[in-house]
Structures are given as C-alpha cells and as structure tokens.
Design a protein around this motif. Structure first.
Motif, PDB file in Angstrom:
ATOM      1  N   PRO A  83       0.801  -1.238   0.000  1.00  0.00           N
ATOM      2  CA  PRO A  83       0.000   0.000   0.000  1.00  0.00           C
ATOM      3  C   PRO A  83       0.825   1.277   0.000  1.00  0.00           C
ATOM      4  CG  PRO A  83      -0.026  -0.995   2.182  1.00  0.00           C
ATOM      5  CD  PRO A  83       0.654  -1.981   1.274  1.00  0.00           C
ATOM      6  N   TYR A  84       2.091   1.174   0.394  1.00  0.00           N
ATOM      7  CA  TYR A  84       2.930   2.385   0.443  1.00  0.00           C
ATOM      8  C   TYR A  84       4.405   2.006   0.355  1.00  0.00           C
ATOM      9  CZ  TYR A  84       3.169   0.891   5.342  1.00  0.00           C
ATOM     10  OH  TYR A  84       3.337   0.154   6.487  1.00  0.00           O
ATOM     11  N   ARG A  85       5.220   2.990   0.024  1.00  0.00           N
ATOM     12  CA  ARG A  85       6.670   2.845   0.046  1.00  0.00           C
ATOM     13  C   ARG A  85       7.210   3.729   1.172  1.00  0.00           C
ATOM     14  NH1 ARG A  85       8.821   3.505  -6.040  1.00  0.00           N
ATOM     15  NH2 ARG A  85      10.089   1.679  -5.611  1.00  0.00           N
ATOM     16  N   ILE A  86       8.469   3.495   1.559  1.00  0.00           N
ATOM     17  CA  ILE A  86       9.076   4.238   2.666  1.00  0.00           C
ATOM     18  C   ILE A  86      10.259   5.046   2.151  1.00  0.00           C
ATOM     19  CG2 ILE A  86      10.351   4.047   4.839  1.00  0.00           C
ATOM     20  CD1 ILE A  86       8.723   1.557   5.491  1.00  0.00           C
ATOM     21  N   ILE A  87      10.297   6.316   2.524  1.00  0.00           N
ATOM     22  CA  ILE A  87      11.440   7.184   2.242  1.00  0.00           C
ATOM     23  C   ILE A  87      12.090   7.539   3.572  1.00  0.00           C
ATOM     24  CG2 ILE A  87      12.182   9.428   1.381  1.00  0.00           C
ATOM     25  CD1 ILE A  87       9.881   9.314  -0.625  1.00  0.00           C
ATOM     26  N   PHE A  88      13.358   7.189   3.693  1.00  0.00           N
ATOM     27  CA  PHE A  88      14.101   7.467   4.926  1.00  0.00           C
ATOM     28  C   PHE A  88      15.066   8.610   4.656  1.00  0.00           C
ATOM     29  CE2 PHE A  88      17.947   6.356   7.596  1.00  0.00           C
ATOM     30  CZ  PHE A  88      17.435   6.909   8.756  1.00  0.00           C
ATOM     31  N   LEU A  89      14.876   9.705   5.353  1.00  0.00           N
ATOM     32  CA  LEU A  89      15.709  10.885   5.175  1.00  0.00           C
ATOM     33  C   LEU A  89      16.578  11.062   6.419  1.00  0.00           C
ATOM     34  CD1 LEU A  89      16.263  13.099   3.121  1.00  0.00           C
ATOM     35  CD2 LEU A  89      14.522  14.496   4.232  1.00  0.00           C
ATOM     36  N   ASP A  90      17.845  10.653   6.292  1.00  0.00           N
ATOM     37  CA  ASP A  90      18.778  10.718   7.419  1.00  0.00           C
ATOM     38  C   ASP A  90      19.335  12.135   7.553  1.00  0.00           C
ATOM     39  OD1 ASP A  90      20.258   9.860   9.550  1.00  0.00           O
ATOM     40  OD2 ASP A  90      21.747   8.778   8.358  1.00  0.00           O
ATOM     41  N   GLU A  91      19.648  12.517   8.806  1.00  0.00           N
ATOM     42  CA  GLU A  91      20.183  13.844   9.097  1.00  0.00           C
ATOM     43  C   GLU A  91      19.296  14.938   8.512  1.00  0.00           C
ATOM     44  OE1 GLU A  91      24.444  14.357   8.901  1.00  0.00           O
ATOM     45  OE2 GLU A  91      24.725  12.197   8.668  1.00  0.00           O
ATOM     46  N   ALA A  92      17.999  14.801   8.736  1.00  0.00           N
ATOM     47  CA  ALA A  92      17.028  15.740   8.174  1.00  0.00           C
ATOM     48  C   ALA A  92      17.192  17.147   8.735  1.00  0.00           C
ATOM     49  CB  ALA A  92      15.600  15.243   8.437  1.00  0.00           C
ATOM     50  N   ASP A  93      17.833  17.274   9.892  1.00  0.00           N
ATOM     51  CA  ASP A  93      18.037  18.613  10.457  1.00  0.00           C
ATOM     52  C   ASP A  93      19.067  19.411   9.662  1.00  0.00           C
ATOM     53  OD1 ASP A  93      19.855  16.748  11.346  1.00  0.00           O
ATOM     54  OD2 ASP A  93      19.950  17.474  13.399  1.00  0.00           O
ATOM     55  N   ALA A  94      19.725  18.780   8.669  1.00  0.00           N
ATOM     56  CA  ALA A  94      20.647  19.503   7.798  1.00  0.00           C
ATOM     57  C   ALA A  94      19.939  20.133   6.603  1.00  0.00           C
ATOM     58  CB  ALA A  94      21.752  18.568   7.296  1.00  0.00           C
ATOM     59  N   LEU A  95      18.668  19.809   6.410  1.00  0.00           N
ATOM     60  CA  LEU A  95      17.918  20.400   5.309  1.00  0.00           C
ATOM     61  C   LEU A  95      17.703  21.889   5.552  1.00  0.00           C
ATOM     62  CD1 LEU A  95      15.117  17.748   4.634  1.00  0.00           C
ATOM     63  CD2 LEU A  95      16.887  18.456   3.018  1.00  0.00           C
ATOM     64  N   THR A  96      17.774  22.657   4.482  1.00  0.00           N
ATOM     65  CA  THR A  96      17.479  24.080   4.591  1.00  0.00           C
ATOM     66  C   THR A  96      15.991  24.281   4.899  1.00  0.00           C
ATOM     67  OG1 THR A  96      16.981  24.255   2.236  1.00  0.00           O
ATOM     68  CG2 THR A  96      19.279  24.613   2.906  1.00  0.00           C
ATOM     69  N   SER A  97      15.644  25.471   5.346  1.00  0.00           N
ATOM     70  CA  SER A  97      14.237  25.773   5.652  1.00  0.00           C
ATOM     71  C   SER A  97      13.365  25.626   4.412  1.00  0.00           C
ATOM     72  CB  SER A  97      14.110  27.194   6.216  1.00  0.00           C
ATOM     73  OG  SER A  97      14.781  27.299   7.456  1.00  0.00           O
ATOM     74  N   ASP A  98      13.875  26.081   3.256  1.00  0.00           N
ATOM     75  CA  ASP A  98      13.111  25.940   2.008  1.00  0.00           C
ATOM     76  C   ASP A  98      12.896  24.473   1.661  1.00  0.00           C
ATOM     77  OD1 ASP A  98      12.883  28.644   1.694  1.00  0.00           O
ATOM     78  OD2 ASP A  98      14.544  28.834   0.264  1.00  0.00           O
ATOM     79  N   ALA A  99      13.943  23.659   1.858  1.00  0.00           N
ATOM     80  CA  ALA A  99      13.819  22.227   1.559  1.00  0.00           C
ATOM     81  C   ALA A  99      12.820  21.566   2.504  1.00  0.00           C
ATOM     82  CB  ALA A  99      15.181  21.555   1.661  1.00  0.00           C
ATOM     83  N   GLN A 100      12.823  21.966   3.772  1.00  0.00           N
ATOM     84  CA  GLN A 100      11.860  21.397   4.717  1.00  0.00           C
ATOM     85  C   GLN A 100      10.433  21.793   4.350  1.00  0.00           C
ATOM     86  OE1 GLN A 100      12.611  21.319   8.947  1.00  0.00           O
ATOM     87  NE2 GLN A 100      14.797  21.660   8.648  1.00  0.00           N
TER      88      GLN A 100
END
Length: 323
Positions: free
Chosen positions: A106-123
C-alpha cells in the motif's frame, strides 16, 4: 580472496546490523511501539531524534525489512540530507520515488537521514511533498536535534527520542560480538570500549574491530591507543591539578594529551564534561567549571584555537582555586 579473508574485511557495523526491530538494542519501549505499527499495518510518518550510533537508522531499515521482506530494497529509499541539502532533492528524487508505480504494497518508505541539515526551504518543500503523497508514501526522518525540524513537519510525524545506549547494553553487545569473532579480550578492555563509545554503539563496534586488527588481546591499552581517547584518570588528574591551583602541572598534562597523544580539543572537552561530578569539589565549583566548559566548547566550535581555549579553561580553574 578466500571466504575467511573476505569475512575478516567485512565491516562489523554492517555485519551485525539488526535484521528486526526486536534486535535493536537499548530501546525496548520504542521498538515495541514500532512493532505494533508494523503488526497493525498502520505506519505513520516517523521522526527519530537522538545522538549518533543509538539505533535510528537500524530501526528504519528494520521496519522496511519487516514490512517488505525480501523486497525491502525496492520499496525503501534512503537519502542523507547532509549530502543533499537543497530543495532540488526534495522536488526531484523524493517526488520521483513517491510517484513510481509499484505493486503488492500500500505504500513505500522514504528514509531521510540527518534531516536537520535540510534548509528551511527544503523542509517546506518536504512538508508539501508529505501532504501530496501521504496515500502511498511514508516518511521516516532522522535527526540529531528535533528543534531544527520545522513544526509543520513535526506535527505530521510520530516523534521518537532515542537516548544514548546504556553502558550495560553496550558492554553486553561487545562481549557477544567478541566471542562470536573468537577474540581474546579483557574486562578492562571492555570497560575502555564502553567508556570510549559513550553510548554510541556504532563507535563501540568500529573500535572493537580496529582493536582486533592489532593481533593482540583487546585490552585497555590497545583500546585507548586506537580510539585516541585519554584514560579517565588522566583527564581527572589534569583537572585536579588545576583545581589545586597548580596550573603549570595541569598545562603540562594538557600539552601531553594534545601534542604527544594527538587528542582533539573537542574530545578533551567532552571527557572533562563527563568527569565533572567525579572531582572532589562542592556544587558551586562544579557549576562554575561547567560554565567555563560551555564557553570553551562554544568557542572551539566557532573556530577558536583549541590549545588557547583549553589553557584558558585550566587557568580559570586554577585562579578560582587560589581565591
């Protein structure tokens, strides 16, 4: 290359990576809740927060293996946000994966490691992507500091906070692996590995493998040498000399750690911090020492000279003793 040689070269962190949530060490409350999500086939978006080496990535991969079985690699996308920080990675790779057709699940999984490194625009882009593909995609975000994740993302996730793994759990796992690998080890070697790891299981396993490569028994001397870690008594001795007002002796001990032993200033700060309450000082002196540690740590992180800051720390402690 023989099978035996290939086995020796395998990285133990990967060789002994948990296959199931039940194998993740040190967080039974968290793994029990995650297992209930998987059992009910009711996985929400997840946010894992905590220091390095405590099981965040292992938990994410274990979830994928339990949900998809042998097909987990085809339905699990892992990205490291510290390498791919821009908004394009959210717009392109994540969206392309989320849009890809797939069958049987029913769904796939996306794992985003070190997500706190994403810029505000990316978040912000990630938040919109999570909304757009919520019917067929689940996101697992991993970070060191949840405060760096914008509130709209946090509110869409079940948040799990991973604490450092206890010394007892680290020691137990190290012994199991050492025995499985047929290593000779001593109890003081195990204690040294636990101290050097400081709750980081990945660091403990890497240190164990490095120590085993010396060909000697894994003992205290080998561990402290290969991990570039000072013995607790060396750190405590250096600070005690400063507390007694003997700055010259304290500075000499610091010079030995920095110059002869090659320790990093930040690591010495961390070790002093761990030992503060072992010193024979009253609470007021301990609090002042912690205050000075915080100042030195911040200045070093901002690019100040490590030696100058550490000598200033010891000088401040020594002057306080004289007063």
């Amino acid at each position: 290359m023989t099978d035996d040689a290939a086995g020796r070269q395998e990285i133990w962190v990967e060789k002994y990576r948990p296959e199931r949530l039940a194998d993740v060490i040190g967080h039974p409350d968290i793994t029990d809740r995650l297992e209930s999500y998987v059992a009910r086939d009711d996985l929400p978006h997840l946010l894992f927060a905590g220091p390095a080496g405590v099981g965040k990535t292992a938990s994410a991969v274990s979830i994928a293996k339990e949900v998809y079985g042998d097909d987990w690699r085809d339905n699990f996308l892992e990205l490291n946000a510290s390498d791919e920080r821009g908004i394009d990675v959210v717009r392109d790779r994540i969206k392309n994966f989320a849009r890809t057709s797939f069958g049987g699940y029913p769904y796939r999984i996306i794992f985003l490691d070190e997500a706190d490194a994403l810029t505000s625009d990316a978040q912000s882009a990630l938040r919109r992507t999570m909304e757009q593909f919520t019917n067929n995609t689940r996101f697992i975000l991993s970070c060191n500091y949840s405060s760096q994740i914008i509130d709209p993302i946090q509110s869409r996730c079940a948040v799990f906070r991973f604490s450092p793994i206890s010394d007892e759990d680290v020691a137990t796992r190290i012994r199991e692996i050492a025995e499985n690998e047929g290593l000779d080890y001593t109890e003081d070697g195990i204690d040294a590995l636990v101290y050097a790891a400081d709750g980081d299981m990945r660091k403990a396993l890497n240190a164990l493998q490095a120590a085993s490569a010396t060909g000697d028994a894994v003992d205290e001397e080998v561990v402290y040498a290969i991990t570039a870690t000072a013995r607790p008594e060396e750190i405590e001795g250096m600070v005690t000399e400063a507390l007694d007002g003997d700055f010259t002796a304290a500075r000499s001990a610091l010079d030995d750690l920095l110059t002869n032993r090659g320790l990093a200033g930040g690591d010495i700060i961390d070790q002093v911090h761990r030992s503060v309450w072992n010193f024979d000082v009253d609470d007021e002196h301990a609090v002042r020492l912690l205050e000075r540690l915080g100042e030195a740590d911040y200045r070093i992180a901002e690019g100040a000279n490590e030696r100058v800051q550490l000598e200033a720390l010891l000088a401040s402690v020594a002057l306080q003793a004289e007063n």
